[in-house]
Write an enzyme that holds these catalytic residues in place. Structure first.
Site, PDB file in Angstrom:
ATOM      1  N   ASP A  67     -33.186 -18.041 -48.265  1.00  0.00           N
ATOM      2  CA  ASP A  67     -32.075 -19.064 -47.690  1.00  0.00           C
ATOM      3  C   ASP A  67     -30.877 -18.802 -48.390  1.00  0.00           C
ATOM      4  O   ASP A  67     -30.764 -18.680 -49.516  1.00  0.00           O
ATOM      5  CB  ASP A  67     -32.798 -20.503 -48.043  1.00  0.00           C
ATOM      6  N   SER A 147     -15.329 -13.660 -37.220  1.00  0.00           N
ATOM      7  CA  SER A 147     -15.116 -14.216 -36.008  1.00  0.00           C
ATOM      8  C   SER A 147     -13.674 -14.026 -35.710  1.00  0.00           C
ATOM      9  O   SER A 147     -12.729 -13.994 -36.706  1.00  0.00           O
ATOM     10  CB  SER A 147     -15.658 -15.660 -36.031  1.00  0.00           C
ATOM     11  N   TYR A 162     -15.494 -24.699 -39.760  1.00  0.00           N
ATOM     12  CA  TYR A 162     -16.046 -23.297 -39.337  1.00  0.00           C
ATOM     13  C   TYR A 162     -14.806 -22.228 -39.386  1.00  0.00           C
ATOM     14  O   TYR A 162     -14.921 -21.079 -39.877  1.00  0.00           O
ATOM     15  CB  TYR A 162     -16.734 -23.228 -37.988  1.00  0.00           C
ATOM     16  N   LYS A 166     -14.265 -18.720 -41.675  1.00  0.00           N
ATOM     17  CA  LYS A 166     -14.314 -17.204 -41.300  1.00  0.00           C
ATOM     18  C   LYS A 166     -12.838 -16.816 -41.886  1.00  0.00           C
ATOM     19  O   LYS A 166     -12.845 -15.587 -42.113  1.00  0.00           O
ATOM     20  CB  LYS A 166     -14.433 -17.248 -39.666  1.00  0.00           C
TER      21      LYS A 166
END
Length: 255
Positions: A67, A147, A162, A166
């Protein structure tokens, strides 16, 4: 420029997020290229299944339950690799999650999950890989699955945390490049930034809102294999060439 994966045959690669999506796809491709891969992921049974399917290929796939939001898991994984496989030559930071809580009303634990996975896990794995490379005098290669949202943010609500994670990856790639230069290292560091990709994290997600899923399904997209091809191209460049940033977008992407 001659492109070749030959220098990586028999070498060790660590791939985070290797249980699904781009991580699983690049792990499989590296095994076919003759690389010994340590696949890190929470759903270790998926990696083990892939390892069985790849057992006749030139390389190897080893499953390590990890993890990446837990530093101890990452440290234990790298220790296992050192003790059982050898020094790291390649690191693919593919582990990542997408959540869409707005900043105005989102839950702290959701924000933290994104940052811990997409940023902190990446940082810890990168540090450990570089330690291994430097200790063993290996001019390796570290690649972050970034991304396009790390470079430009479309006018769409729900991307706040998010896209922030990135954008951090974009910055970390550049700052690490400068750190490596200052250290006199020839370790390469690269960011690969896809646009919309069909994965379990996007159009096949089971946790995103129906509204978000419907929006994502309307967008032009590429597949995992397209990103893998870009990663292999990057790894295939000769030692004196560094492709620092690759942006890959589907034809027709609107943002």
């Amino acid at each position: 420029m001659v492109l070749s994966m030959e220098r990586w045959i028999g070498k060790i690669a660590v791939v985070t997020g290797a249980s699904s999506g781009i991580g699983a796809a690049i792990a499989g491709r590296l095994v076919k290229e003759g690389v010994k891969v340590a696949g890190l992921g929470r759903r270790v049974e998926r990696i083990e299944e892939n390892a069985k399917k790849l057992s006749e290929e030139k390389g190897e796939l080893h499953a390590i339950k990890t993890d990446v939001t837990k530093e101890e898991d990452i440290l234990n994984a790298f220790k296992w690799v050192a003790d059982n496989l050898g020094p790291v030559s390649i690191l693919i930071n593919s582990a990542g999650i997408y959540r869409d809580p707005p900043l105005m009303s989102g839950k702290t634990e959701e924000w933290k999950a994104v940052i811990d996975t997409n940023v902190m896990g990446l940082c810890i794995a990168t540090r450990e890989a570089i330690k291994s490379m430097q200790a063993n005098k290996i001019d390796g290669h570290i690649l972050h699955i970034n991304s396009y949202l790390g470079h430009k943010i479309p006018a769409s609500p729900g991307l706040s945390i998010y896209a922030t994670s990135k954008s951090a990856v974009t910055t970390l790639t550049e700052t690490m490049r400068h750190e490596l230069i200052a250290a006199g290292s020839k370790i390469k560091i690269s960011s690969v930034s896809p646009g919309m990709v069909e994965t379990e994290m996007t159009v096949f997600s089971k946790i995103l809102s129906e509204e978000r899923l419907n929006l994502l399904k309307q967008l032009a997209s590429i597949k995992d294999e397209d990103v893998v091809d870009a990663l292999i191209y990057n790894l295939s460049t000769p030692p004196h060439v560094q492709v620092h940033e690759m942006i890959i977008k589907p034809v027709g992407e609107m943002y």
